[in-house]
Design a protein around this motif. Structure first.
Motif, PDB file in Angstrom:
ATOM      1  N   ARG A  17       3.197   3.251  33.534  1.00  0.00           N
ATOM      2  CA  ARG A  17       2.035   3.101  32.598  1.00  0.00           C
ATOM      3  C   ARG A  17       0.970   3.157  33.286  1.00  0.00           C
ATOM      4  O   ARG A  17      -0.146   3.523  32.615  1.00  0.00           O
ATOM      5  N   GLU A  69      12.137 -13.527  41.782  1.00  0.00           N
ATOM      6  CA  GLU A  69      11.602 -12.487  40.764  1.00  0.00           C
ATOM      7  C   GLU A  69      10.353 -11.896  41.287  1.00  0.00           C
ATOM      8  O   GLU A  69       9.933 -10.959  40.724  1.00  0.00           O
ATOM      9  N   SER A  97      12.434   1.842  36.803  1.00  0.00           N
ATOM     10  CA  SER A  97      11.492   1.044  36.115  1.00  0.00           C
ATOM     11  C   SER A  97      10.287   0.515  36.390  1.00  0.00           C
ATOM     12  O   SER A  97       9.764  -0.207  35.728  1.00  0.00           O
ATOM     13  N   LEU A  98       9.638   1.293  37.602  1.00  0.00           N
ATOM     14  CA  LEU A  98       8.047   0.833  37.751  1.00  0.00           C
ATOM     15  C   LEU A  98       7.377   1.150  36.311  1.00  0.00           C
ATOM     16  O   LEU A  98       7.239   2.406  35.965  1.00  0.00           O
ATOM     17  N   GLU A  99       6.521   0.137  36.246  1.00  0.00           N
ATOM     18  CA  GLU A  99       5.621   0.274  35.142  1.00  0.00           C
ATOM     19  C   GLU A  99       4.198   0.186  35.719  1.00  0.00           C
ATOM     20  O   GLU A  99       3.317   0.813  35.045  1.00  0.00           O
ATOM     21  N   ASP A 100       4.010  -0.477  36.508  1.00  0.00           N
ATOM     22  CA  ASP A 100       2.662  -0.418  37.205  1.00  0.00           C
ATOM     23  C   ASP A 100       2.818  -0.391  38.820  1.00  0.00           C
ATOM     24  O   ASP A 100       3.422  -1.173  39.410  1.00  0.00           O
ATOM     25  N   ARG A 159      11.210  -8.659  40.374  1.00  0.00           N
ATOM     26  CA  ARG A 159      10.474  -7.632  39.445  1.00  0.00           C
ATOM     27  C   ARG A 159       9.018  -7.315  39.694  1.00  0.00           C
ATOM     28  O   ARG A 159       8.432  -6.356  39.451  1.00  0.00           O
ATOM     29  N   ARG A 160       8.416  -8.070  40.702  1.00  0.00           N
ATOM     30  CA  ARG A 160       7.138  -7.976  41.037  1.00  0.00           C
ATOM     31  C   ARG A 160       6.945  -7.978  42.483  1.00  0.00           C
ATOM     32  O   ARG A 160       7.552  -9.077  43.133  1.00  0.00           O
ATOM     33  N   HIS A 205      12.792   2.743  42.819  1.00  0.00           N
ATOM     34  CA  HIS A 205      12.433   1.914  41.676  1.00  0.00           C
ATOM     35  C   HIS A 205      11.801   2.743  40.574  1.00  0.00           C
ATOM     36  O   HIS A 205      11.155   2.124  39.880  1.00  0.00           O
ATOM     37  N   THR A 225      17.934  -4.901  38.756  1.00  0.00           N
ATOM     38  CA  THR A 225      17.126  -4.689  37.662  1.00  0.00           C
ATOM     39  C   THR A 225      16.037  -3.652  37.779  1.00  0.00           C
ATOM     40  O   THR A 225      15.711  -3.058  37.069  1.00  0.00           O
ATOM     41  N   GLN A 263       9.127  -3.738  38.270  1.00  0.00           N
ATOM     42  CA  GLN A 263       8.216  -3.568  37.276  1.00  0.00           C
ATOM     43  C   GLN A 263       6.916  -3.162  37.646  1.00  0.00           C
ATOM     44  O   GLN A 263       5.957  -2.454  37.341  1.00  0.00           O
ATOM     45  N   TRP A 264       6.593  -3.887  38.887  1.00  0.00           N
ATOM     46  CA  TRP A 264       4.969  -4.024  39.373  1.00  0.00           C
ATOM     47  C   TRP A 264       5.179  -3.996  40.904  1.00  0.00           C
ATOM     48  O   TRP A 264       5.930  -4.600  41.624  1.00  0.00           O
TER      49      TRP A 264
END
Length: 212
Positions: free
Chosen positions: A165, A55, A128-131, A77-78, A125, A103, A106-107
């Protein structure tokens, strides 16, 4: 698993430790400080073993085979990925869209990957990328990523970053040039194409180093 010591050894070195890491990697969720250039075959075997459950990952100097395994990890995810020795520069890989069931990150923090590879990674990505954190320069003439970033806002706009974000541009790195006026201009362009995200500079906004 912190892999800095064992992964910086050459083929034929630290064989017992490497065998133990491969055995223990089954089911692991977090690998940090993995260096790919010293023993590429062992690194590839490790990434393949950890791929189903990993992850979080921080890696240095992957070759294309390594990068494609990372890109296909279904639960990742990271990701922090640095390229310092130019293993991908001669023929920069362009990564495909994610396979069904992935998935998405995210980061993401990127330093030193070729321009085309960086763009394809962000695009894959984008849903799904937030940061997103990019190590880039502010000067507009020269080679990516130290400079030559005058169209970075246009590249970002092409990536479909629908849920982003925060975008952080990092300049405190060897060879990366930060100048206040171009930085303001660059951030202004980014804010226009990313109206829903915070756009920050680690120098101008006095950000501490993010722990991975």
């Amino acid at each position: 698993m912190d892999l800095q010591d064992v992964s910086m050894s050459r083929p034929g070195e630290k064989l017992q430790q490497k065998a133990a890491v491969l055995r223990d990697a089954l089911g692991v969720t977090r690998l940090v400080e993995l260096y790919g250039q010293f023993d590429p075959a062992w690194c590839l075997a490790l990434l393949e073993s950890a791929a189903p459950t990993l992850e979080q990952l921080s890696v240095w100097d992957l070759d294309e085979a390594h990068l494609r395994v990372v890109h296909a990890m279904p639960r990742l995810r990271r990701l922090a990925v640095w390229s310092m020795v130019g293993l991908l520069d001669a023929q920069p890989p362009v990564l495909p869209a994610l396979a069904q069931g992935h998935t998405g990150l995210q980061w993401l923090r990127v330093k030193g990957l070729p321009r085309a590879t960086t763009l394809s990674l962000m695009r894959a990505h984008g849903h799904s990328l937030e940061d997103l954190q990019l190590v880039v320069g502010t000067t507009f003439d020269g080679e990516w990523p130290q400079s030559g970033c005058s169209d970075l806002h246009s590249l970002i706009q092409q990536c479909g970053l629908r849920v982003l974000r925060r975008l952080v541009m990092w300049y405190t790195s060897p060879g990366i040039i930060h100048e206040a006026a171009p930085c303001r201009q660059q951030r202004g362009r980014m804010r226009r194409v990313l109206p829903g995200a915070k756009v920050l500079c680690n120098v101008c906004d006095h950000l501490p180093g993010d722990p991975f």
